[in-house]
Design a protein around this motif. Structure first.
Motif, PDB file in Angstrom:
ATOM      1  N   GLU B  99       0.837  -1.071  -0.047  1.00  0.00           N
ATOM      2  CA  GLU B  99       0.150   0.093   0.035  1.00  0.00           C
ATOM      3  C   GLU B  99       0.856   1.249  -0.123  1.00  0.00           C
ATOM      4  N   ASN B 100       2.136   1.210   0.730  1.00  0.00           N
ATOM      5  CA  ASN B 100       3.052   2.385   0.536  1.00  0.00           C
ATOM      6  C   ASN B 100       3.429   2.590  -0.710  1.00  0.00           C
ATOM      7  N   VAL B 101       3.692   1.329  -1.485  1.00  0.00           N
ATOM      8  CA  VAL B 101       4.184   1.863  -2.895  1.00  0.00           C
ATOM      9  C   VAL B 101       3.169   2.098  -3.631  1.00  0.00           C
ATOM     10  N   GLU B 102       1.903   1.930  -3.334  1.00  0.00           N
ATOM     11  CA  GLU B 102       0.482   2.053  -4.344  1.00  0.00           C
ATOM     12  C   GLU B 102       0.490   3.462  -4.125  1.00  0.00           C
ATOM     13  N   PHE B 103       0.894   4.086  -2.789  1.00  0.00           N
ATOM     14  CA  PHE B 103       0.353   5.463  -2.507  1.00  0.00           C
ATOM     15  C   PHE B 103       0.373   6.413  -3.538  1.00  0.00           C
ATOM     16  N   PRO B 104       1.687   6.633  -4.273  1.00  0.00           N
ATOM     17  CA  PRO B 104       1.840   7.643  -5.263  1.00  0.00           C
ATOM     18  C   PRO B 104       0.928   7.396  -6.496  1.00  0.00           C
ATOM     19  N   LEU B 105       0.672   6.165  -7.069  1.00  0.00           N
ATOM     20  CA  LEU B 105      -0.117   5.640  -8.143  1.00  0.00           C
ATOM     21  C   LEU B 105      -1.495   6.056  -7.892  1.00  0.00           C
ATOM     22  N   HIS B 106      -1.936   6.015  -6.485  1.00  0.00           N
ATOM     23  CA  HIS B 106      -3.109   6.443  -6.254  1.00  0.00           C
ATOM     24  C   HIS B 106      -3.212   8.057  -6.272  1.00  0.00           C
ATOM     25  N   SER B 107      -2.487   8.651  -6.059  1.00  0.00           N
ATOM     26  CA  SER B 107      -2.465   9.884  -6.203  1.00  0.00           C
ATOM     27  C   SER B 107      -2.549  10.398  -7.420  1.00  0.00           C
ATOM     28  N   LYS B 112      -7.005   0.840 -10.671  1.00  0.00           N
ATOM     29  CA  LYS B 112      -6.621  -0.157  -9.897  1.00  0.00           C
ATOM     30  C   LYS B 112      -6.099  -1.585 -10.377  1.00  0.00           C
ATOM     31  N   ALA B 113      -6.478  -1.707 -11.277  1.00  0.00           N
ATOM     32  CA  ALA B 113      -5.467  -3.103 -11.907  1.00  0.00           C
ATOM     33  C   ALA B 113      -4.233  -2.759 -12.445  1.00  0.00           C
ATOM     34  N   ASP B 114      -4.051  -1.562 -12.862  1.00  0.00           N
ATOM     35  CA  ASP B 114      -2.559  -1.127 -13.261  1.00  0.00           C
ATOM     36  C   ASP B 114      -1.878  -0.906 -12.104  1.00  0.00           C
ATOM     37  N   ARG B 115      -2.356  -0.232 -10.873  1.00  0.00           N
ATOM     38  CA  ARG B 115      -1.595  -0.255  -9.733  1.00  0.00           C
ATOM     39  C   ARG B 115      -1.177  -1.327  -9.216  1.00  0.00           C
ATOM     40  N   LYS B 116      -1.966  -2.654  -9.087  1.00  0.00           N
ATOM     41  CA  LYS B 116      -1.528  -3.912  -8.616  1.00  0.00           C
ATOM     42  C   LYS B 116      -0.312  -4.116  -9.328  1.00  0.00           C
ATOM     43  N   ALA B 117      -0.376  -4.000 -10.642  1.00  0.00           N
ATOM     44  CA  ALA B 117       0.761  -4.738 -11.586  1.00  0.00           C
ATOM     45  C   ALA B 117       2.019  -3.996 -11.419  1.00  0.00           C
ATOM     46  N   GLY B 141      16.065  -2.020   8.537  1.00  0.00           N
ATOM     47  CA  GLY B 141      16.470  -0.644   7.986  1.00  0.00           C
ATOM     48  C   GLY B 141      16.597  -0.541   6.431  1.00  0.00           C
ATOM     49  N   GLY B 142      17.350  -1.442   6.206  1.00  0.00           N
ATOM     50  CA  GLY B 142      17.563  -1.538   4.724  1.00  0.00           C
ATOM     51  C   GLY B 142      16.640  -2.043   3.848  1.00  0.00           C
ATOM     52  N   MET B 143      15.591  -2.668   4.142  1.00  0.00           N
ATOM     53  CA  MET B 143      14.614  -3.149   3.481  1.00  0.00           C
ATOM     54  C   MET B 143      13.235  -1.716   3.448  1.00  0.00           C
ATOM     55  N   ARG B 144      13.406  -1.430   4.584  1.00  0.00           N
ATOM     56  CA  ARG B 144      12.501  -0.148   4.551  1.00  0.00           C
ATOM     57  C   ARG B 144      12.881   0.789   3.558  1.00  0.00           C
ATOM     58  N   GLN B 145      14.233   1.078   3.385  1.00  0.00           N
ATOM     59  CA  GLN B 145      14.729   2.000   2.648  1.00  0.00           C
ATOM     60  C   GLN B 145      14.336   1.537   0.960  1.00  0.00           C
ATOM     61  N   ARG B 146      14.300   0.286   0.836  1.00  0.00           N
ATOM     62  CA  ARG B 146      14.101  -0.072  -0.430  1.00  0.00           C
ATOM     63  C   ARG B 146      12.644  -0.013  -0.921  1.00  0.00           C
ATOM     64  N   VAL B 147      11.870  -0.114   0.117  1.00  0.00           N
ATOM     65  CA  VAL B 147      10.471  -0.047  -0.159  1.00  0.00           C
ATOM     66  C   VAL B 147      10.410   1.841  -0.395  1.00  0.00           C
ATOM     67  N   ALA B 148      10.915   2.313   0.410  1.00  0.00           N
ATOM     68  CA  ALA B 148      11.052   4.136   0.051  1.00  0.00           C
ATOM     69  C   ALA B 148      11.323   4.227  -1.379  1.00  0.00           C
ATOM     70  N   LEU B 149      12.339   3.565  -1.776  1.00  0.00           N
ATOM     71  CA  LEU B 149      12.814   3.558  -3.236  1.00  0.00           C
ATOM     72  C   LEU B 149      11.905   3.213  -4.049  1.00  0.00           C
ATOM     73  N   ALA B 150      11.084   1.988  -3.838  1.00  0.00           N
ATOM     74  CA  ALA B 150       9.844   1.663  -4.786  1.00  0.00           C
ATOM     75  C   ALA B 150       9.047   2.607  -4.768  1.00  0.00           C
ATOM     76  N   ARG B 151       8.679   3.250  -3.639  1.00  0.00           N
ATOM     77  CA  ARG B 151       7.659   3.947  -3.526  1.00  0.00           C
ATOM     78  C   ARG B 151       7.821   5.390  -4.265  1.00  0.00           C
ATOM     79  N   ALA B 152       9.162   5.756  -4.126  1.00  0.00           N
ATOM     80  CA  ALA B 152       9.686   6.926  -5.001  1.00  0.00           C
ATOM     81  C   ALA B 152       9.554   6.627  -6.478  1.00  0.00           C
ATOM     82  N   LEU B 153       9.779   5.719  -6.659  1.00  0.00           N
ATOM     83  CA  LEU B 153       9.870   5.381  -8.338  1.00  0.00           C
ATOM     84  C   LEU B 153       8.504   5.196  -8.650  1.00  0.00           C
ATOM     85  N   ALA B 154       7.449   4.649  -7.878  1.00  0.00           N
ATOM     86  CA  ALA B 154       6.094   4.625  -8.537  1.00  0.00           C
ATOM     87  C   ALA B 154       5.615   5.861  -8.575  1.00  0.00           C
ATOM     88  N   ASN B 155       6.276   6.915  -8.116  1.00  0.00           N
ATOM     89  CA  ASN B 155       5.760   8.662  -8.349  1.00  0.00           C
ATOM     90  C   ASN B 155       5.700   8.876  -9.936  1.00  0.00           C
TER      91      ASN B 155
END
Lengths: 285, 267
Positions: B99-107, B112-117, B141-155
């Protein structure tokens, strides 16, 4: 040895949570055990005081007699009508307090001047003993439901407004920054970042608001009695007038039990879930 | 290794910073965070900014991200806006990893289907496929930062602004994330502006390193890092160049502004 009852069905296991979760029964037992122990200690002390003969038993009856009386009262239709009326008032007053307190709090988070003007006043209102409002409430609304509601709302709304203010103050600015940089602006930012981030603090305010509204309601019911509307407060007052110590204590146990039940079952479970989800529970231990 | 289709100067500009100044406060209390800073970052480049604390590095990223307005000067970012990453992963604790990674896609109103993919794709990119349903606090910590990276890329922007993103991690995890970042930047054709106070990290990652002075923040030197990728942070070449940058950091007057030896050596 043939058992008369079939073994209880095992509770459905929560779906594939990787760390093994103990069974629901065991978890409940572990959660409830300390509380039940504390209740046992209190009952023991009570019994000891009665046994010491400090006061005659018709003034201070023991826990056994009182709990028996609670059970007896709970079998009466009148009791349920009183509970229904009291709880109805509690729910209605609390809901109005949430709306009023929520709106006032929200307005103050948005408008700085409003907050600097009225922020101190809300805190002042919070410290005002609710019973001090009753004379005015009775003048304004006579002896009736509105007088009680008025005081319940005034008792709870400031806590809820303040809870909301604190909650919004304590939102980590970084999360808001992250939300904005990820494309959430305006109302969306509010709905998807500010509100969920403020939720734990706001629930605290709600909890405090409930405590205040329940106290105000009990005070109100002792003062404002309406003829054909029996209530917990009225029964407390009647017991005192009739020098029925057993009944008085029985009704006090009911008041305490309701307060605890709302706190533990209502807020306790919701709050626990929320904190667990956010990983805030383990850190506090 | 990395394919360079065009020399840098011929690629379009992704970030343009022109004579930007930022002052906080007014009158006697005024603090100049940035003083007439100017540079360009071309598409596909990794540019690292190093400087001591108080050199306005973070301010600069906030200005580029549009979170603050400059006092003077102009900023430009080509198409799609920017994504910002902090030292703190700043994940939303009430949302799961997915859901964190999905956040910017939502914004951005992605269906929805594209978001999941896209979420699945991004989690795979940062090697966290198996953790979609976890909560952030369950990760390292490292995994969280990777999630943050994925979320930033989703932007969905190709300009990534990173504010000391790996400063709180241990050295081993940081090395791994350097490699992953390098791979992802190449795969997703990103432009990166990376702020750090670690000179070696800057040399390890950057195509160029910009050196900032403190109070007021000024751009004092620029180094071209023409070392082949993949690089190792322990390698002699990285260490040597890092030493030169460090010398310059300690004594900016010593360096010839904007034309250090490294640039000459490359061109």
């Amino acid at each position: 040895m043939p058992s008369p009852e079939p073994p209880p069905p095992s509770p459905p296991s929560p779906e594939a949570a990787t760390p093994p979760v103990p069974s629901l029964g065991r978890r409940l037992a572990r959660r409830l055990a300390p509380g039940l122990g504390a209740i046992a200690v209190v009952l023991g002390v009570w019994e000891a005081v009665v046994f010491s003969g400090w006061r005659p038993e018709w003034v201070l009856p023991g826990p056994g007699a009182v709990l028996k009386r609670v059970a007896h009262e709970l079998a009466q239709a009148d009791t349920w009508r009183a509970l229904q009326i009291t709880l109805g008032r509690a729910v209605l007053g609390y809901l109005i307090a949430i709306v009023v307190g929520g709106l006032v709090g929200l307005a103050m988070t948005r408008l700085r001047w409003l907050r600097s003007a009225f922020g101190g006043l809300t805190t002042g209102l919070q410290t005002m003993p609710s019973i001090a409002w009753f004379p005015l409430a009775i003048l304004l609304f006579q002896l009736g439901e509105p007088a009680i509601l008025f005081v319940v709302v005034l008792g709870a709304a400031p806590s809820i407004a303040n809870g909301l203010l604190d909650a919004v103050d304590q939102i980590p600015p970084l999360l808001v920054k992250a939300g904005r940089s990820l494309g959430a602006r305006g109302f969306t930012l509010y709905r998807r970042v500010v509100v969920p981030a403020a939720l734990p603090g706001f629930v605290n305010g709600l909890k405090q608001g409930w405590a205040f509204s329940w106290r105000s309601l009990m005070a109100g019911e002792l003062i404002v009695m309406i003829g054909d509307r029996p209530s917990i407060g009225m029964r407390l007052s009647q017991s005192r007038e009739l020098a029925d110590a057993e009944g008085l204590l029985a009704w006090m146990v009911v008041v305490l039990a309701i307060g605890l039940a709302v706190h533990g079952l209502g807020f306790g479970i919701a709050e626990r879930r929320m904190l667990e989800r956010r990983g805030l529970l383990g850190a506090a231990r | 290794m990395s394919p360079r289709l065009l020399p840098r100067e011929e690629r379009p500009v992704a970030i343009a910073v022109k004579e930007v100044s930022k002052t906080y406060g007014r009158g006697r209390d005024a603090v100049v965070a940035l003083d007439r800073v100017g540079f360009e970052v071309h598409k596909g480049e990794i540019v690292c900014i190093v400087g001591a604390s108080g050199c306005g590095k973070s301010t600069l990223l906030h200005l580029i991200a549009g979170l603050e307005k400059p006092t003077a000067g102009a900023l430009g970012v080509s198409g799609g806006g920017t994504s910002l990453m902090f030292q703190d992963p700043a994940l939303f604790p009430w949302l799961s990893v997915a859901e964190n990674v999905e956040f910017p896609l939502h914004s951005h109103g992605v269906a929805k289907a594209d978001r999941k993919a896209r979420v699945a794709e991004l989690l795979e990119l940062v090697h966290l496929e198996g953790f979609a349903r976890r909560q952030p606090h369950e990760l390292s910590g490292g995994m969280r930062q990777r999630v943050a990276l994925a979320r930033a890329l989703a932007n969905a922007s190709h300009v990534l602004l990173m504010d000391e993103p790996f400063a709180a991690l241990d050295a081993m995890m940081r090395d791994r994330l350097h490699e992953e970042l390098e791979r992802i930047v190449a795969a997703e054709r990103l432009t990166v502006l990376f702020v750090t106070h670690n000179v070696r990290e800057a040399v390890r990652l950057g195509d160029r390193v910009l050196l900032f002075s403190s109070r007021p923040g000024r751009l004092v030197a620029e180094f071209e890092v023409d070392l082949p990728r993949p690089r190792r942070i322990e390698s002699r070449e990285v260490a040597e160049l890092a030493a030169r940058v460090s010398d310059c950091l300690q004594d900016p007057g010593h360096a010839v502004a904007r034309a250090p030896a490294a640039v000459a050596a490359v061109s």
